[in-house]
Design an enzyme around this catalytic site. Sequence first.
Site, PDB file in Angstrom:
ATOM      1  N   HIS B 130      19.976  26.727 -17.779  1.00 23.04           N
ATOM      2  CA  HIS B 130      18.769  25.816 -17.379  1.00 23.04           C
ATOM      3  C   HIS B 130      17.647  26.422 -17.147  1.00 23.04           C
ATOM      4  O   HIS B 130      16.471  26.079 -17.836  1.00 23.04           O
ATOM      5  CB  HIS B 130      19.188  25.526 -15.873  1.00 23.04           C
ATOM      6  N   GLU B 131      17.563  27.932 -16.879  1.00 17.06           N
ATOM      7  CA  GLU B 131      16.393  28.657 -16.740  1.00 17.06           C
ATOM      8  C   GLU B 131      16.041  28.953 -18.237  1.00 17.06           C
ATOM      9  O   GLU B 131      14.827  29.021 -18.686  1.00 17.06           O
ATOM     10  CB  GLU B 131      16.316  29.787 -16.015  1.00 17.06           C
TER      11      GLU B 131
END
Lengths: 452, 193
Positions: B130-131
């Site tokens: 995600h990041e």
Amino acid sequence: MTRRWEILVVDDEEVMRESMAAWLREDGYRVDTAASGQEAIAKAREKNYTICFIDLKMPPGMDGIETLVEVRKIRPEAAIIIITAYATVDTAITAMKEGAQEYLVKPCNPAEISLLIQRILKVKNLQRENVLLRKKLSKKYEFQDIISKNPRMHQIFELIRQIANLRSTVLIQGESGTGKEMIARAIHHSGDRGSGPFVPVSCAALAETLLESELFGHERGAFTGAVSRKKGKFELAEGGTIFLDEIGDISPKLQLDLLRVLQDHRFFRVGGTEEIHVDVRVIAATKRDLQEAVRAEQFRDDLYYRLNVINIHIPPLRERREDIPLLVRHFIETVSLESGKEVSDITEGALRLLMDHGWPGNVRELENAVERAIVTCKKRILSEEDFDFLTLESPPRTSWKVPTHLPLHEVERQVIEATLREKGGNVTEAAEVLGIDRSTIYDRIKRHDIQR
Amino acid sequence: VGAIDLLIVGPVEDDVVEFLDGFLRRTFGYETRRMASLPNPDFARDPRRAQYDSTRILREALNQASVDAIQVLAVTGVDLFIPMLSFVYGQAQLKGRGALLSLARLRQEFYGLPPDRPLLYSRAAKEALHELGHSFGLVHCPVPSCAMSLSSNILQIDAKNSEYCPGCNALVVETLTTVRVRAALPQHEEDRP
């Protein structure tokens, strides 16, 4: 998720401002930041933000509430969310009173802020959809730039489609400002003469001799000042349409000349001997009751019948009030575009005021009123006070004055005639309005020789 | 050509680092470089909140990364916040070079439950994707099972897959291809004046 929404984050603390902006950007929004109230106002002037997050506690001079008030003046449609570190009922109430849509206490849960934004955007999406639908609707109600959803106007549009390619003369009747010339142009442009010229002439504007020369042209030396030969409007309209406005005001001599042109499509220039032949469609218009003028022997009956081959009666605006919101929004759009003023809508209250107004000057008066309101309006939405001049200027609305100089049978004739006209010639509907049965109305129509 | 720098900030268990290292290599097809670990990020601690300022740690991690790193993923065990929010699972530079991931709220123990190693690995993999996705330029995805969908609580993380949806995946592949082409050019030729 919609990716077009613009968000402004206002906070004097850099770390707060930038981390919030970064978090929102990760969610796909376009985010700008402002470090002070003044900067926020400058940015709000440039961009139409959907949501503004404003920190309550900012340096004196322009704190969060003051910023909120100023931003709302510039962008009244923007949803404003006040952020504060301390939850106090007083500040929350003040913020909401000044028009903040939401109030967030920091730090807040990420789910809370996401849901809040989604809730606001859901409403914004509905508003946007509403605007689009309104636009689609206005297109549906548009015919050659004439906007209406009134059934009688739609009958007129249908009639225009049917007669557009004919050469028959059309007589358009209607009060001042109802759009007689627009109807004439619509007939011209809808038909196969559309590529030809459309030549409007206002018969009321010129003296008899001038009008004669204007219509038919003149030869050199035909009268003092006629230094060269000049083509008249009939010749200029060759292959197209001539629109004779205020036909009810022309002199008996011109009535005779016009009759000849309508009969033979031929005429002589003033002072000329050569017969000119033209292929021109004639559309005439008047606000006068020509039938009445014929009865009073002020207008030739043979010319009246020549002109009245196809008759179009445009209802006044007060009889099609349902068109007022459509027309107002259309005028707001066009006038704000032309004037460069960012006025986008009108409040319900102001619209109600316009719906209740008498509009003796009809659509033209409504257009002028909207234009005047936009020019003087200081906000982006027209409100009741922008139309104060209407209540100050207009005389009290009198819908009908009881006639005291007419015999009773004449009053009856006029009332039945007007009701039939209002109902588009539908006898059953007219009888219903008048509270009499159909056999009675048929009897009166026959007795008074009323044309339907 | 190029590598993802893995930077550990404060104490993190070796097996978790080992797992993430392998997962990133398999997923992105790049070598990973383990950078020298940083001590506990006390400089970013907010005593009032008893949490750590995510933005400050990310800034420090970027200072530590090598110049030729394609991406920097910093991993920490401390609980992170940004001033507006009560917590964040991580933070990234949108379309930038760095991302930060916290394991604090990915552990079952944070919720008063017994430890669960495989679950921690799975959650860490999803949040790392995600990041890093943000630093590749991706924004939140409306597909709930995609690693790029927004998670505001642990249940939402568990509902996601440890992979991108086809749409997000295509964007990541395109970004990585551009990165590879740029890296293959001698001395970043296209950047020369």
